[in-house]
Motif scaffolding. Structure first.
Motif, PDB file in Angstrom:
ATOM      1  N   MET A  21       4.157 -20.712  38.522  1.00  0.00           N
ATOM      2  CA  MET A  21       5.365 -21.347  39.754  1.00  0.00           C
ATOM      3  C   MET A  21       5.785 -20.947  40.601  1.00  0.00           C
ATOM      4  N   GLY A  22       5.112 -20.191  41.303  1.00  0.00           N
ATOM      5  CA  GLY A  22       4.951 -19.802  42.438  1.00  0.00           C
ATOM      6  C   GLY A  22       5.721 -19.672  43.499  1.00  0.00           C
ATOM      7  N   VAL A  23       6.919 -18.796  43.305  1.00  0.00           N
ATOM      8  CA  VAL A  23       8.074 -19.061  44.039  1.00  0.00           C
ATOM      9  C   VAL A  23       8.031 -18.076  44.890  1.00  0.00           C
ATOM     10  N   HIS A  24       7.728 -16.811  44.152  1.00  0.00           N
ATOM     11  CA  HIS A  24       7.361 -15.241  45.537  1.00  0.00           C
ATOM     12  C   HIS A  24       6.432 -15.225  46.045  1.00  0.00           C
ATOM     13  N   ARG A  25       6.609 -14.730  46.877  1.00  0.00           N
ATOM     14  CA  ARG A  25       5.073 -15.058  47.892  1.00  0.00           C
ATOM     15  C   ARG A  25       4.989 -14.047  48.788  1.00  0.00           C
ATOM     16  N   PRO A  26       4.639 -12.492  49.029  1.00  0.00           N
ATOM     17  CA  PRO A  26       5.385 -11.653  49.801  1.00  0.00           C
ATOM     18  C   PRO A  26       3.685 -11.929  50.633  1.00  0.00           C
ATOM     19  N   TYR A  27       4.107 -11.192  51.995  1.00  0.00           N
ATOM     20  CA  TYR A  27       2.838 -11.274  52.665  1.00  0.00           C
ATOM     21  C   TYR A  27       3.428 -10.466  53.597  1.00  0.00           C
ATOM     22  N   ASP A  28       2.708  -9.485  54.490  1.00  0.00           N
ATOM     23  CA  ASP A  28       2.842  -9.087  55.087  1.00  0.00           C
ATOM     24  C   ASP A  28       2.225  -9.270  56.230  1.00  0.00           C
ATOM     25  N   HIS A  29       3.289  -8.937  57.906  1.00  0.00           N
ATOM     26  CA  HIS A  29       3.156  -9.700  58.913  1.00  0.00           C
ATOM     27  C   HIS A  29       3.805  -8.829  59.910  1.00  0.00           C
ATOM     28  N   GLU A  30       2.214  -8.432  61.165  1.00  0.00           N
ATOM     29  CA  GLU A  30       3.282  -7.296  62.008  1.00  0.00           C
ATOM     30  C   GLU A  30       3.004  -5.880  61.312  1.00  0.00           C
ATOM     31  N   GLY A  31       2.935  -5.464  60.492  1.00  0.00           N
ATOM     32  CA  GLY A  31       3.214  -4.032  59.726  1.00  0.00           C
ATOM     33  C   GLY A  31       4.120  -4.476  58.589  1.00  0.00           C
ATOM     34  N   ALA A  32       5.008  -5.164  58.449  1.00  0.00           N
ATOM     35  CA  ALA A  32       6.160  -5.082  57.795  1.00  0.00           C
ATOM     36  C   ALA A  32       6.167  -6.316  56.679  1.00  0.00           C
ATOM     37  N   ARG A  33       6.514  -5.789  55.380  1.00  0.00           N
ATOM     38  CA  ARG A  33       6.789  -7.104  54.446  1.00  0.00           C
ATOM     39  C   ARG A  33       7.582  -7.813  53.938  1.00  0.00           C
ATOM     40  N   HIS A  34       7.007  -9.100  54.007  1.00  0.00           N
ATOM     41  CA  HIS A  34       8.205 -10.014  54.025  1.00  0.00           C
ATOM     42  C   HIS A  34       7.672 -10.740  52.969  1.00  0.00           C
TER      43      HIS A  34
ATOM     44  N   HIS B 120       8.085 -15.583  51.459  1.00  0.00           N
ATOM     45  CA  HIS B 120       8.198 -16.508  51.306  1.00  0.00           C
ATOM     46  C   HIS B 120       8.516 -17.267  49.931  1.00  0.00           C
ATOM     47  N   HIS B 121      10.221 -17.777  49.854  1.00  0.00           N
ATOM     48  CA  HIS B 121       9.840 -18.971  49.038  1.00  0.00           C
ATOM     49  C   HIS B 121       9.293 -19.741  48.580  1.00  0.00           C
ATOM     50  N   SER B 122       8.390 -19.723  47.308  1.00  0.00           N
ATOM     51  CA  SER B 122       7.581 -21.651  48.282  1.00  0.00           C
ATOM     52  C   SER B 122       8.524 -21.873  46.671  1.00  0.00           C
ATOM     53  N   PHE B 123       9.424 -23.480  46.565  1.00  0.00           N
ATOM     54  CA  PHE B 123       9.198 -24.157  45.552  1.00  0.00           C
ATOM     55  C   PHE B 123       8.483 -25.856  45.491  1.00  0.00           C
TER      56      PHE B 123
ATOM     57  N   LEU C 246      16.346 -17.417  34.192  1.00  0.00           N
ATOM     58  CA  LEU C 246      15.514 -16.632  35.231  1.00  0.00           C
ATOM     59  C   LEU C 246      14.806 -15.393  34.635  1.00  0.00           C
ATOM     60  N   GLY C 247      13.825 -15.626  35.080  1.00  0.00           N
ATOM     61  CA  GLY C 247      12.597 -14.892  34.547  1.00  0.00           C
ATOM     62  C   GLY C 247      11.458 -15.735  34.854  1.00  0.00           C
ATOM     63  N   PHE C 248      10.359 -15.218  34.275  1.00  0.00           N
ATOM     64  CA  PHE C 248       9.965 -13.775  34.130  1.00  0.00           C
ATOM     65  C   PHE C 248       9.397 -13.158  35.667  1.00  0.00           C
ATOM     66  N   MET C 249       9.185 -12.247  35.603  1.00  0.00           N
ATOM     67  CA  MET C 249       9.564 -10.879  37.160  1.00  0.00           C
ATOM     68  C   MET C 249       8.211 -11.733  37.781  1.00  0.00           C
ATOM     69  N   PRO C 250       8.189 -11.793  39.097  1.00  0.00           N
ATOM     70  CA  PRO C 250       7.035 -12.491  39.679  1.00  0.00           C
ATOM     71  C   PRO C 250       5.915 -10.943  40.205  1.00  0.00           C
ATOM     72  N   ALA C 251       4.946 -11.023  39.229  1.00  0.00           N
ATOM     73  CA  ALA C 251       3.667  -9.495  39.538  1.00  0.00           C
ATOM     74  C   ALA C 251       4.032  -9.357  41.113  1.00  0.00           C
ATOM     75  N   ASP C 252       3.506  -9.216  42.305  1.00  0.00           N
ATOM     76  CA  ASP C 252       4.341  -9.002  43.190  1.00  0.00           C
ATOM     77  C   ASP C 252       5.897  -7.764  43.719  1.00  0.00           C
TER      78      ASP C 252
ATOM     79  N   ALA D 214      18.457 -17.009  46.759  1.00  0.00           N
ATOM     80  CA  ALA D 214      17.289 -18.282  46.854  1.00  0.00           C
ATOM     81  C   ALA D 214      17.206 -19.454  46.857  1.00  0.00           C
ATOM     82  N   THR D 215      15.932 -19.141  45.662  1.00  0.00           N
ATOM     83  CA  THR D 215      16.013 -20.313  44.460  1.00  0.00           C
ATOM     84  C   THR D 215      17.376 -21.068  44.394  1.00  0.00           C
TER      85      THR D 215
END
Length: 503
Positions: free
Chosen positions: A59-72, A74-77, A98-104, A134-135
């Motif tokens: 479903m691509g909801v949980h989208r972590p990313y690194d920016h300027e050395g920190a983990r953030h 992004h939630h995509s719906f 509510l499940g299952f667990m996003p891999a990241d 967020a969801t």
């Protein structure tokens, strides 16, 4: 003869149509799924739909990313919106799981199913809570708080099984539930959250779940459980065979939560059976048969006395937990095959959708209801032998005296499904079990899926119809009786159709 009383015993519960199950919800993006859902809602009209995978990677909801050395994060719906829009357009609301667990976000790599749903706890409960908030905040913003308050929110799926929750770790599930439930209530205090969505045979979890929630003052708005009656799977290529307990075992499982929770803080909470079926396998041919419809008929007739909802698992054979199905009929859970071929159990639900709101009588082989306009419906079914030791009786007799509260005659409409009628599975077997039927063969199967229909009249004596039914093996039948107003003109005479003179 059974004399049906004129006075209603009670209001007939429609808990059977409160919810229906589905394969992982991203399948709702496919055309065949949406076509099937449209047919289902036209003929039956379920209120909610529940499936796995809302937060899985597909479903691509949980989208972590690194920016300027920190983990953030992004939630995509994008997909969530398309799925929910499709549901609402079909006249059905989500029952959110509510499940299952996003891999990241997962703490491990254990997965379940062909499509690899991750079943490990979150490595950060804070980040998981943020995902939940967020969801739900997005859903509230898009669909409105009054709408989303009508969507029950269930935390996880069958955590008592190690296949669905790493190690079947009860303490870890309680922790997940608490974090999740508090996150839900932070979005809105009136959102409905519950669990523990356990599988059969784990009712001790219910008691400990109630004790944990009360001790920690964790919000619980409903209790959920699953129900199945099949034994261990005996595997054959691309399928299984299993023993079955009598259908009454399903009703016993429905009753279990309130029995176990009596005297606890959760004793008066709504109870939702968020999955039920005979077999827990999506490749058991029993699901495709007329036997199955007759087997489940008493469950649909009586289940609403025990729970607030019981959700058939599932509405469609578009379901890929053990892989992509290998044939049109393959023992799938669905009421419908791919390409919208209706199974006998589909017709059981469609018959239920034509029953009335007043309960007049109910027995081991019948359900009698009345509509506000005076129509009376009789749903009848032939008994089945769940042991498989006998094929079941060739004929089953039922004799009812049905009150219509009128004089003259009644119009009678009878719809029937059995081994030979309304049974595309039988036709499919006759045509050689084609794995991928050609268009002409599909036309034949759709034709074979039509119930047999009869129409006639019955005289009324003292406002009652004398209804005698003979049911074939594994038959379910719906008889609708309507008080008749005869508007035939006085000059009409069938004997004159070919120009003859009346005597």
């Amino acid at each position: 003869m059974i004399r049906v009383p004129e006075t209603a015993r009670a209001r007939f519960s429609d808990a059977w149509r409160h919810c229906v199950g589905t394969g992982r919800i991203e399948l709702a993006l496919r055309r065949d799924y949406q076509d099937s859902l449209a047919l289902l809602q036209r003929d039956i009209g379920f209120r909610h739909i529940r499936g796995h995978g809302l937060l899985s990677d597909g479903m691509g909801v949980h989208r972590p990313y690194d920016h300027e050395g920190a983990r953030h994060v992004h939630h995509s719906f994008t997909y969530v919106d398309q799925v929910v829009d499709a549901y609402l357009a079909a006249g059905i609301r989500p029952f959110l799981e509510l499940g299952f667990m996003p891999a990241d976000l997962a703490s491990g790599e254990q997965t379940v199913f062909w499509w690899r749903g991750n079943v490990t706890p979150p490595r950060s409960h804070r980040e998981w809570a943020g995902l939940v908030r967020a969801t739900l905040s997005h859903l509230v913003d898009r669909y409105g708080i009054d709408e989303v308050r009508t969507w029950p929110i269930e935390v996880w799926n069958e955590p008592n099984l190690a296949d669905f929750w790493q190690g079947a770790d009860e303490k870890a599930y309680h922790e997940l539930y608490e974090v999740t439930a508090r996150a839900v209530k932070e979005v809105d205090a009136d959102l409905q959250v519950g669990g523990p969505a356990i599988s059969p045979g784990a009712d001790d979890w219910l008691v400990r779940f109630a004790e944990f929630a009360e001790a920690r003052e964790v919000p619980v708005d409903f209790v959920s459980r699953h129900a199945y009656t099949s034994g261990p799977a005996r595997h054959v290529p691309f399928g299984v065979h299993q023993t079955l307990d009598p259908a009454t075992a399903l009703l016993e499982q429905f009753a279990a939560p309130r029995q176990r929770l009596a005297g606890t803080h959760h004793a008066e909470l709504p109870v939702h059976i968020t999955e039920f079926n005979s077999s827990y396998r999506p490749d058991n041919p029993i699901h495709d048969t007329a036997f199955h419809a007759a087997y489940l008929a008493p469950v649909l007739a009586a289940g609403g006395d025990l729970v607030d909802s019981f959700s058939y698992w599932t509405f469609s054979d578009m379901f890929e937990e053990t892989g992509v199905p290998t044939a049109l009929f393959h023992g799938g859970f669905g009421l419908l095959t791919h390409r919208q071929v209706r199974k006998p159990t589909y017709h059981l639900y469609a018959f239920m959708a034509r029953t009335g709101s007043e309960l007049l009588a109910r027995g081991d082989d019948h359900l009698v209801t009345r509509h506000p306009d005076g129509r009376v419906t009789v749903l009848a079914w032939a008994p089945v032998d769940a042991t498989g030791e006998t094929p079941g009786p060739d004929r089953h007799e039922l004799h009812l005296s049905v009150p219509l509260g009128a004089r003259g005659e009644a119009f009678v409409r009878r719809s029937t499904v059995d081994e030979e009628h309304g049974n595309a599975y039988t036709a499919w077997r006759h045509m050689g079990s084609p794995r991928s039927p050609k268009p002409r063969q599909l036309d034949v199967l759709h034709e074979a899926a039509e119930p047999a229909r009869l129409h006639g009249r019955l005289p009324l004596e003292d406002g009652r119809a004398d209804l005698r039914l003979t049911l074939a093996r594994h038959e379910i039948t719906l008889v609708e009786l309507t008080p008749l107003t005869d508007e035939t003109p006085p000059w009409w005479d069938e004997r004159r159709l070919l120009g003859g003179e009346a005597e």
